[in-house]
Structure formats: C-alpha cells, structure tokens
Design a protein around this motif. Sequence first.
Motif, PDB file in Angstrom:
ATOM      1  N   PRO A   9       0.823  -1.204   0.000  1.00 30.41           N
ATOM      2  CA  PRO A   9       0.000   0.000   0.000  1.00 30.41           C
ATOM      3  C   PRO A   9       0.863   1.262   0.000  1.00 30.41           C
ATOM      4  N   ILE A  10       0.468   2.240  -0.822  1.00 29.94           N
ATOM      5  CA  ILE A  10       1.160   3.514  -0.894  1.00 29.94           C
ATOM      6  C   ILE A  10       0.132   4.622  -0.840  1.00 29.94           C
ATOM      7  N   PRO A  11       0.504   5.808  -0.371  1.00 28.98           N
ATOM      8  CA  PRO A  11      -0.440   6.919  -0.354  1.00 28.98           C
ATOM      9  C   PRO A  11      -0.864   7.284  -1.776  1.00 28.98           C
ATOM     10  N   LEU A  12      -2.166   7.512  -1.964  1.00 31.25           N
ATOM     11  CA  LEU A  12      -2.667   7.878  -3.280  1.00 31.25           C
ATOM     12  C   LEU A  12      -2.450   9.378  -3.485  1.00 31.25           C
ATOM     13  N   SER A  13      -1.201   9.746  -3.608  1.00 29.56           N
ATOM     14  CA  SER A  13      -0.823  11.149  -3.743  1.00 29.56           C
ATOM     15  C   SER A  13      -0.783  11.532  -5.211  1.00 29.56           C
ATOM     16  N   ASP A  14      -1.124  12.778  -5.484  1.00 29.36           N
ATOM     17  CA  ASP A  14      -1.122  13.288  -6.854  1.00 29.36           C
ATOM     18  C   ASP A  14       0.258  13.791  -7.265  1.00 29.36           C
ATOM     19  N   THR A  15       1.240  13.674  -6.397  1.00 26.60           N
ATOM     20  CA  THR A  15       2.579  14.197  -6.659  1.00 26.60           C
ATOM     21  C   THR A  15       3.430  13.175  -7.399  1.00 26.60           C
ATOM     22  N   GLN A  16       4.122  13.624  -8.424  1.00 25.82           N
ATOM     23  CA  GLN A  16       5.034  12.729  -9.132  1.00 25.82           C
ATOM     24  C   GLN A  16       6.204  12.362  -8.229  1.00 25.82           C
ATOM     25  N   ARG A  17       6.637  11.107  -8.304  1.00 30.25           N
ATOM     26  CA  ARG A  17       7.767  10.667  -7.492  1.00 30.25           C
ATOM     27  C   ARG A  17       8.650   9.730  -8.292  1.00 30.25           C
ATOM     28  N   ARG A  18       9.939   9.726  -7.972  1.00 37.75           N
ATOM     29  CA  ARG A  18      10.852   8.774  -8.599  1.00 37.75           C
ATOM     30  C   ARG A  18      10.832   7.499  -7.781  1.00 37.75           C
ATOM     31  N   VAL A  19      10.571   6.373  -8.415  1.00 34.26           N
ATOM     32  CA  VAL A  19      10.412   5.110  -7.703  1.00 34.26           C
ATOM     33  C   VAL A  19      11.615   4.183  -7.865  1.00 34.26           C
ATOM     34  N   ARG A  20      12.458   4.440  -8.858  1.00 33.66           N
ATOM     35  CA  ARG A  20      13.609   3.553  -9.065  1.00 33.66           C
ATOM     36  C   ARG A  20      14.671   4.270  -9.889  1.00 33.66           C
ATOM     37  N   ARG A  21      15.924   4.016  -9.553  1.00 32.72           N
ATOM     38  CA  ARG A  21      17.040   4.519 -10.343  1.00 32.72           C
ATOM     39  C   ARG A  21      17.647   3.377 -11.149  1.00 32.72           C
ATOM     40  N   SER A  22      18.256   3.712 -12.260  1.00 30.14           N
ATOM     41  CA  SER A  22      18.956   2.720 -13.060  1.00 30.14           C
ATOM     42  C   SER A  22      20.170   2.199 -12.297  1.00 30.14           C
ATOM     43  N   ARG A  23      20.217   0.892 -12.089  1.00 31.88           N
ATOM     44  CA  ARG A  23      21.336   0.322 -11.328  1.00 31.88           C
ATOM     45  C   ARG A  23      22.659   0.512 -12.060  1.00 31.88           C
ATOM     46  N   LEU A  24      22.636   0.358 -13.375  1.00 33.47           N
ATOM     47  CA  LEU A  24      23.877   0.471 -14.140  1.00 33.47           C
ATOM     48  C   LEU A  24      24.342   1.916 -14.232  1.00 33.47           C
ATOM     49  N   LEU A  25      23.471   2.809 -14.674  1.00 36.45           N
ATOM     50  CA  LEU A  25      23.881   4.180 -14.937  1.00 36.45           C
ATOM     51  C   LEU A  25      24.012   5.014 -13.662  1.00 36.45           C
ATOM     52  N   PHE A  26      23.375   4.583 -12.571  1.00 38.53           N
ATOM     53  CA  PHE A  26      23.475   5.335 -11.326  1.00 38.53           C
ATOM     54  C   PHE A  26      24.513   4.736 -10.382  1.00 38.53           C
ATOM     55  N   MET A  27      24.515   3.413 -10.231  1.00 36.96           N
ATOM     56  CA  MET A  27      25.392   2.775  -9.257  1.00 36.96           C
ATOM     57  C   MET A  27      26.830   2.641  -9.738  1.00 36.96           C
ATOM     58  N   ALA A  28      27.031   2.394 -11.041  1.00 36.11           N
ATOM     59  CA  ALA A  28      28.390   2.156 -11.539  1.00 36.11           C
ATOM     60  C   ALA A  28      29.325   3.337 -11.265  1.00 36.11           C
TER      61      ALA A  28
END
Length: 234
Positions: A9-28
Amino acid sequence: MSPTRSDPPIPLSDTQRRVRRSRLLFMAPLVLLGILVVILLWEVVRSNMSAGARADWPWRLRILEPDPLGSLLAVAAGAVFARAQYARTVRPYLGWRASWEKGDLRSEGAAWRVGILNGGQHTAVIESYDFRVIPAGGTEDGETSWVDAQGAGAVLTAAGLTAGEDYLLVTFGPGFPLVGTGNYETVLVGAFSKRVVDRIDALYLRVRVTDAVGDSHERIVNCLKAARVSPRPV
C-alpha cells in the motif's frame, strides 16, 4: 479481474515521485568513485608511514601512483555529477488535464475527458499503466488493488455502467512513448459520463514511465477529481 501488480500500500498522492534509479547508470559511477576513494585513503596512510614499515606486508603494496589516481578520481567525480545533472535535464514531468467535452461517448451529453502529458523536453516510455476504481460508498483503506483497463471496465460494468456510452478507457502498453511537448497537448486516457461521476467516488490512474537515463517515475491521478464541481456545457 486480477491485479497487474501486488505492490505494498502507498499513499494515493497526486505528486510525481521517482520510484527507481537505473542500477547500471546510477550505481556504476558511485561504485567506481567509492573504490578510488578507498585507494586514495590507503595511499595517504601508506605515504605517512616510515620507510621500514612500508617494507613489510601489506604496506609495501602500492595500488596506483598519485598522478593517475588523482586523474581517475576527477573523472569519476565528474561522471557522478554529470549523470545527476543529465538526469534532471531528461526528467519527465507528468501532468494531466480534464474538462467536460462532447464527442468521446455515444451519448449526446458531455463527458468528463481526461488526458495526460509529458511536460519535459525528452521522451519518456510507459513502463506500466493501471487503474483503481472506488465505487460510491467504497473505501480507500486497506491493501491497494490495481487492475488493468479491462479489470477497471469490469468494475464499472458491475456498477451498472456501459462501455462506450458511460465510459471510455484507453489502454497504453509498455513501451508507448510520451513525447516531451512544449505546447502541453494531452493524450486521452478516459472519458466518463455524468452517471460515472455519480456512481463512482474515485477512479485512480497510476502511470509509471522510464526516462532516458533509465530512472522510473510514477504519478497517480484521480481521473474524477473536480468533475463534480466543474460546470458542464449546456
């Protein structure tokens, strides 16, 4: 009617949010920068020891010379900052717009027409697209249940509503591009008659997109928001 995803369950918010980053392009770049920082600390500690101590293991181990190490550190740090800046540049800005208009349904009355758009400057690709329907008298408490357009149509039909006459739901498959636009043109996602507004408390749309650097962004929209207070054309 089966849920398309079983997220917690997540809040039904109208605000855009980032839910995941690219593991390769962010973590490397971060991993590379972390390794180089550890090597730098090793060389700093080693250089402050006596010559006799550096003759014994493991202090006699030299991984990199100072000059190439400094160059690699500068490159890695630059890559981290460049990636962060570029991610802000290509970030999508998911928006929506709705109004009472005629022509989308078989009925002669006006329909509440809802559209989404990408206000960013770069194209985003739809990753997932689903709905949640709250009939009149229902509750939003408990585990979130999301369904595809067919499942949402089944809930609306069970409420006594007719497809094409009372509602229209548009399906977008994974990979559909939301092109960045400067004129804020919307893409139709649904049209709903007054009967839908009267019988359904809320109809949520959850759209998740992937941007040019592989990050995922999500926005939840209540398609019936403001439908009860906006004036309908005569």
